[in-house]
Design a protein around this motif. Sequence first.
Motif, PDB file in Angstrom:
ATOM      1  N   ILE A  60       0.823  -1.217   0.000  1.00 46.40           N
ATOM      2  CA  ILE A  60       0.000   0.000   0.000  1.00 46.40           C
ATOM      3  C   ILE A  60       0.852   1.261   0.000  1.00 46.40           C
ATOM      4  O   ILE A  60       0.615   2.204  -0.778  1.00 46.40           O
ATOM      5  CB  ILE A  60      -0.951  -0.009   1.221  1.00 46.40           C
ATOM      6  N   THR A  61       1.878   1.277   0.873  1.00 46.41           N
ATOM      7  CA  THR A  61       2.662   2.502   1.065  1.00 46.41           C
ATOM      8  C   THR A  61       3.986   2.486   0.324  1.00 46.41           C
ATOM      9  O   THR A  61       4.595   3.546   0.130  1.00 46.41           O
ATOM     10  CB  THR A  61       2.927   2.723   2.558  1.00 46.41           C
ATOM     11  N   GLY A  62       4.474   1.303  -0.048  1.00 41.02           N
ATOM     12  CA  GLY A  62       5.780   1.213  -0.688  1.00 41.02           C
ATOM     13  C   GLY A  62       6.925   1.156   0.302  1.00 41.02           C
ATOM     14  O   GLY A  62       8.086   1.038  -0.097  1.00 41.02           O
ATOM     15  N   VAL A  63       6.630   1.240   1.580  1.00 39.40           N
ATOM     16  CA  VAL A  63       7.645   1.195   2.634  1.00 39.40           C
ATOM     17  C   VAL A  63       7.361  -0.025   3.511  1.00 39.40           C
ATOM     18  O   VAL A  63       6.232  -0.205   3.985  1.00 39.40           O
ATOM     19  CB  VAL A  63       7.630   2.479   3.495  1.00 39.40           C
ATOM     20  N   ARG A  64       8.379  -0.834   3.721  1.00 35.15           N
ATOM     21  CA  ARG A  64       8.206  -2.035   4.538  1.00 35.15           C
ATOM     22  C   ARG A  64       8.590  -1.729   5.984  1.00 35.15           C
ATOM     23  O   ARG A  64       9.733  -1.333   6.265  1.00 35.15           O
ATOM     24  CB  ARG A  64       9.057  -3.187   4.011  1.00 35.15           C
ATOM     25  N   PRO A  65       7.653  -1.913   6.929  1.00 33.52           N
ATOM     26  CA  PRO A  65       7.975  -1.648   8.334  1.00 33.52           C
ATOM     27  C   PRO A  65       8.947  -2.669   8.899  1.00 33.52           C
ATOM     28  O   PRO A  65       9.004  -3.819   8.447  1.00 33.52           O
ATOM     29  CB  PRO A  65       6.612  -1.731   9.027  1.00 33.52           C
ATOM     30  N   THR A  66       9.722  -2.271   9.895  1.00 32.40           N
ATOM     31  CA  THR A  66      10.657  -3.169  10.574  1.00 32.40           C
ATOM     32  C   THR A  66       9.885  -4.042  11.556  1.00 32.40           C
ATOM     33  O   THR A  66       9.208  -3.525  12.459  1.00 32.40           O
ATOM     34  CB  THR A  66      11.735  -2.373  11.311  1.00 32.40           C
ATOM     35  N   THR A  67       9.971  -5.338  11.366  1.00 33.31           N
ATOM     36  CA  THR A  67       9.148  -6.251  12.179  1.00 33.31           C
ATOM     37  C   THR A  67       9.952  -7.318  12.898  1.00 33.31           C
ATOM     38  O   THR A  67       9.369  -8.126  13.631  1.00 33.31           O
ATOM     39  CB  THR A  67       8.112  -6.955  11.278  1.00 33.31           C
ATOM     40  N   TRP A  68      11.277  -7.340  12.755  1.00 35.64           N
ATOM     41  CA  TRP A  68      12.034  -8.446  13.325  1.00 35.64           C
ATOM     42  C   TRP A  68      11.915  -8.500  14.839  1.00 35.64           C
ATOM     43  O   TRP A  68      11.852  -9.588  15.444  1.00 35.64           O
ATOM     44  CB  TRP A  68      13.507  -8.358  12.918  1.00 35.64           C
TER      45      TRP A  68
END
Length: 422
Positions: free
Chosen positions: A240-248
Amino acid sequence: MTVSADPDKASFKPAMLIYDTRYRSMTIQIFVLIAFIIFVFWLINNTITNLFELGKPIEFRFLSEPASYDINQRLIEYSSRDTHLRASFVGLLNTLVVAALGCITATVLGVFIGIGRLSKNWIVSKIMAVYVEVFRNVPVLLWILLAMAIMIESLPAPKAFRGDTATASMYLSDSVAFTNRGVYIPEPLFNNPIGDISLFGTSSMRFDVSLDLLVILIVFFGGIFTSFKIKKWADRTQNITGVRPTTWYLKALVILVPTLVLLWALGFYLGYAELKGFNFKGGTHLRNSLIALWIALSLYTAAFIAEIVRAGILAVSSGQNEAAASLGLRPGRIMSLVILPQALRVIVPPLISNYLNLTKNSSLAIAVGYMDVTGTLGGITLNQTGRELECILMLMLVYWILSLSISAVMNWYNNSVKLVER
């Protein structure tokens, strides 16, 4: 005015079953099927008749008789006074342990070796190539015997750990001991255990399952399931945004925190092996036969899996890599998001065959004294009872069910990861 009419269709005649191409193939198939059924019926009837005349009618009452032999490596309680059925069940569990450990280890090694063969470093790629050629061109039985011989001849005896004149020492803060009788590792124990639950009542198939271990596994795999949900959320956000959130860190929290809290509540601690008399007592004892079989099967199968992984990656066009790199993706993301999803379509089908081969190759365990289902049901039980046909048929049924189960699970995984074409 001339009117054309279609010629009348010829009425069906029995001779058409042979001379008419519309029916001939079906006639041949039906004939062959009937002949095969008659042959199988004759073979079974002839076998039953001959066995009856020899005074050995087909029966399975021998499974309820005392086994009268010991099994050195086992997951559940067993004694020589238990039945042949329970001995076979213990052997089946041993087969499942080796198959599971071997498949996991071979997969991990095979992936790294397969990627190493594609390395631009000449030394790394050649070392991996030598590994593949050496292991896959030597029979797996020889690797099993070699691994067993190395463990017996190179590792110290338990007496070498005794006293001030000890010539050997334990590892990892005196928690792990490598001996020529096996490897001793810490045993998980609990100060506040929940208890055990018995499955299958008081039958020969009965075994006790630790509720502590069951709850820990539920919480741990629940955390893994939650981490997959977090990954899917990150994928949707990126789309949707083109930015991948940090989830580790979120994935680590949902897996580790609940598991650690549960271990603390259960009073988890480790029980270490100690040298008492002529051998170690306590801890978990992994016999040389188990380790040798595990190592040999893993290294042998990893050579084949490495070639499968290499072929799968090479099957993906290099333009895919270049296109992903031009979008600014890091090499790790390119491999996980672009290369591997496409390579899995090539990797998974032959990977199933190698898992099946590893599971069936575990029947060579009798060569090093590891009592799997072949060594129990197809070995000592067969020799003691003289029920060759019954034991072999049951053994074939066991491996057939195992093979179908592995195929079903891997086919489900293959369908779940395949690319959906638009």
